[in-house]
Every structure is written in C-alpha cells, then in structure tokens.
Design an enzyme around this catalytic site. Structure first.
Site, PDB file in Angstrom:
ATOM      1  N   GLU A   1      34.979  46.040  32.005  1.00  0.00           N
ATOM      2  CA  GLU A   1      35.433  46.527  33.317  1.00  0.00           C
ATOM      3  C   GLU A   1      35.998  45.386  34.179  1.00  0.00           C
ATOM      4  O   GLU A   1      36.640  45.629  35.197  1.00  0.00           O
ATOM      5  CB  GLU A   1      34.281  47.202  34.060  1.00  0.00           C
ATOM      6  N   ASN A   2      35.722  44.135  33.772  1.00  0.00           N
ATOM      7  CA  ASN A   2      36.221  42.998  34.566  1.00  0.00           C
ATOM      8  C   ASN A   2      37.749  42.884  34.551  1.00  0.00           C
ATOM      9  O   ASN A   2      38.332  42.164  35.353  1.00  0.00           O
ATOM     10  CB  ASN A   2      35.606  41.671  34.109  1.00  0.00           C
TER      11      ASN A   2
ATOM     12  N   ARG B   1      18.787  39.863  35.283  1.00  0.00           N
ATOM     13  CA  ARG B   1      20.022  39.967  36.068  1.00  0.00           C
ATOM     14  C   ARG B   1      19.849  39.213  37.372  1.00  0.00           C
ATOM     15  O   ARG B   1      18.851  39.404  38.072  1.00  0.00           O
ATOM     16  CB  ARG B   1      20.379  41.417  36.354  1.00  0.00           C
TER      17      ARG B   1
ATOM     18  N   ASP C   1      25.348  37.159  37.491  1.00  0.00           N
ATOM     19  CA  ASP C   1      26.030  37.801  38.622  1.00  0.00           C
ATOM     20  C   ASP C   1      25.829  36.974  39.892  1.00  0.00           C
ATOM     21  O   ASP C   1      24.776  36.351  40.071  1.00  0.00           O
ATOM     22  CB  ASP C   1      25.458  39.221  38.809  1.00  0.00           C
TER      23      ASP C   1
HETATM   24  C1  IPE Z   1      29.967  36.481  37.941  1.00  0.00           C
HETATM   25  O1  IPE Z   1      29.724  36.878  39.236  1.00  0.00           O
HETATM   26  C2  IPE Z   1      30.275  37.595  37.007  1.00  0.00           C
HETATM   27  C3  IPE Z   1      31.321  37.272  35.990  1.00  0.00           C
HETATM   28  C4  IPE Z   1      32.364  38.061  35.759  1.00  0.00           C
HETATM   29  C5  IPE Z   1      31.180  36.064  35.178  1.00  0.00           C
HETATM   30  P1  IPE Z   1      30.680  37.788  40.108  1.00  0.00           P
HETATM   31  O2  IPE Z   1      32.078  37.302  39.995  1.00  0.00           O
HETATM   32  O3  IPE Z   1      30.467  39.217  39.752  1.00  0.00           O
HETATM   33  O4  IPE Z   1      30.130  37.488  41.578  1.00  0.00           O
HETATM   34  P2  IPE Z   1      29.930  38.488  42.794  1.00  0.00           P
HETATM   35  O5  IPE Z   1      29.224  39.712  42.289  1.00  0.00           O
HETATM   36  O6  IPE Z   1      31.296  38.802  43.333  1.00  0.00           O
HETATM   37  O7  IPE Z   1      29.087  37.716  43.770  1.00  0.00           O
HETATM   38 MG    MG Z   2      29.282  40.737  40.469  1.00  0.00          MG
END
Ligand code: IPE
Ligand code: MG
Length: 231
Positions: free
Chosen positions: A49-50, A170, A2
C-alpha cells in the site's frame, strides 16, 4: 517499523530524514535481535500500500533499501545472517530485484539468524499470489483439491519454511496489523510500543521482549495448571 514521518515532523525536518534515521534503528535492532538469540527477525520495510505515497518518498524508500543492501550486505554476511525477502516482485525495478537476489544468494547458507525483509509486501497480496500458484499446481495435476489444507497452502506463501512469528512489535503507538503477515499471525502476540521507529533501540527492543515474555500463550487450549487442577 512505524513513525519515521512523525519523528521528522516533530523536528521540523523532511520525512526523508526520518527514514534515514530509521535505517540506523534497523541496524541496531538486527544486532540486538542477534544478541538476544532471535532466530527469525522480519522487518516490514515497504508495504504493497506504500505505493500510494508521493513519488519522491517512494523513490527515497527504494533508494534507502538499495543503500542498505550495498552498505550492509557484507557485514550481515560476515555475521552469518541469512537474508530472505518476502513480498511481490512484479513491480520492483531491475536494480532492486538484482540486489535482493544477490543478498539472498550470497547469504543462503548462513545460519546465525534469518533476517526477513518484507518489501512490497501485503498479507492479502501474498495469499492471493499463493492461491494463484496453488490453482496452477492443481491445473497441472500436481496437487489434488482434496489435499489442499493449511499445510499445503502455507507452502505456497512467500514465508514457506519460515515459522509463524511468536511476537509482532509495532512502533509509534498505532495498534493495527496493516496487512502484515495476516495468515502467519493467527496466534502471534502483539506488542505495541509508543516509541517512534527512529528512536527504537536496544533498550526499547528488550522492553518489548519482556512484555512478550509476560504473556501467557494458550493457542486456543486451556492453561496447563487448570487442567491439572481440574478447574
Ligand atoms: C515508516 O514510518 C514506515 C515505512 C514505510 C518504512 P512512516 O513513514 O509510516 O511514518 P509516519 O507514520 O508518517 O510517522
Ligand atoms: Mg506510518
């Protein structure tokens, strides 16, 4: 993994640059884990959820997975690393599916380390899909409801045959599980590190392992020494 977006934002860069740098952190972490003797390394690459992210970011993340497999598969195979993918397959495009299957097939007899890629993964989604397949097995008369227990349910999860994680790390300072390995994390130690994922490197990995090593794991029992002392 993250913090890619925040890493980019701090530099005035588009989020995609954070994801790109994040792939380098993946390479470094896989190497560090192998050297440290880790047997199973699971990376949460894309959550169920992405899909709620803007379309161009989703396309970018899909593109990075394709690129990673195309560029790194031969090297991972040479390193005797076995790749497994967990997560729902239904929503993935054919090209991605083909690459994931190719990576699993090519490396299926490797034994140095298991690299588990959680892609389109969500813990609840995994449990629901497992419950569905379990119910189908019951419906076909292959399994009796009386024999449904933790062990039999586990066998229907994407992680069948993969041990529960000892530790979940994490990055980016967030202190949540966010639907990762819900079932499997029952007794997992959590290590939260402030480092943003693109900055995660060998030394950050070793600091996280040291933190894990300092924990006392009891699995609901009492510490041995207290049993011995009768206290
Ligand atoms: C990577 O970080 C998570 C993935 C989907 C690979 P983020 O894209 O969630 O980064 P932040 O939370 O916006 O900083
Ligand atoms: Mg994130």
């Amino acid at each position: 993994m993250d913090g890619n977006g925040r890493w980019a934002k701090r530099r005035g860069l588009p989020r995609t640059m954070g994801h790109r740098k994040g792939v380098e952190a993946v390479r470094e972490t896989v190497q560090a884990a192998g050297e440290a003797g880790v047997r199973y390394l699971t990376l949460f690459a894309f959550s169920s959820e992405n899909w709620n992210r803007p379309e161009e970011e989703i396309t970018d993340l899909m593109g990075l997975l394709k690129l990673f497999i195309r560029r790194d598969l031969a090297e991972l195979h040479k390193e005797n690393i076995r790749i497994r993918v967990i997560g729902g397959r239904a929503r993935l495009d054919r090209e991605i599916l083909g690459l994931l299957v190719e990576a699993e097939e090519l490396t299926r007899n490797n034994s140095a380390m298991h690299l588990v890629i959680a892609f389109n993964y969500g813990g609840r989604d995994e449990i629901v899909r497992a419950a569905k397949r379990l119910a189908e097995a019951v419906g076909r008369g292959e399994l009796s409801p009386a024999n449904v227990n933790e062990h039999t349910l586990s066998a229907f999860l994407d992680t069948a045959g993969i041990p529960d994680p000892d530790v979940i790390i994490r990055t980016s300072g967030e202190q949540r599980l966010s639907n990762f390995l819900l079932w499997q994390a029952a007794y997992t130690e959590f290590v939260f590190v402030p480092v943003l994922w693109p900055d995660f490197d060998k030394s950050a990995f070793h600091r996280a392992l040291d933190e894990y090593a300092s924990r006392e794991r009891r699995f609901g029992a009492v510490p041995e020494r207290d049993v011995a002392l009768g206290s």
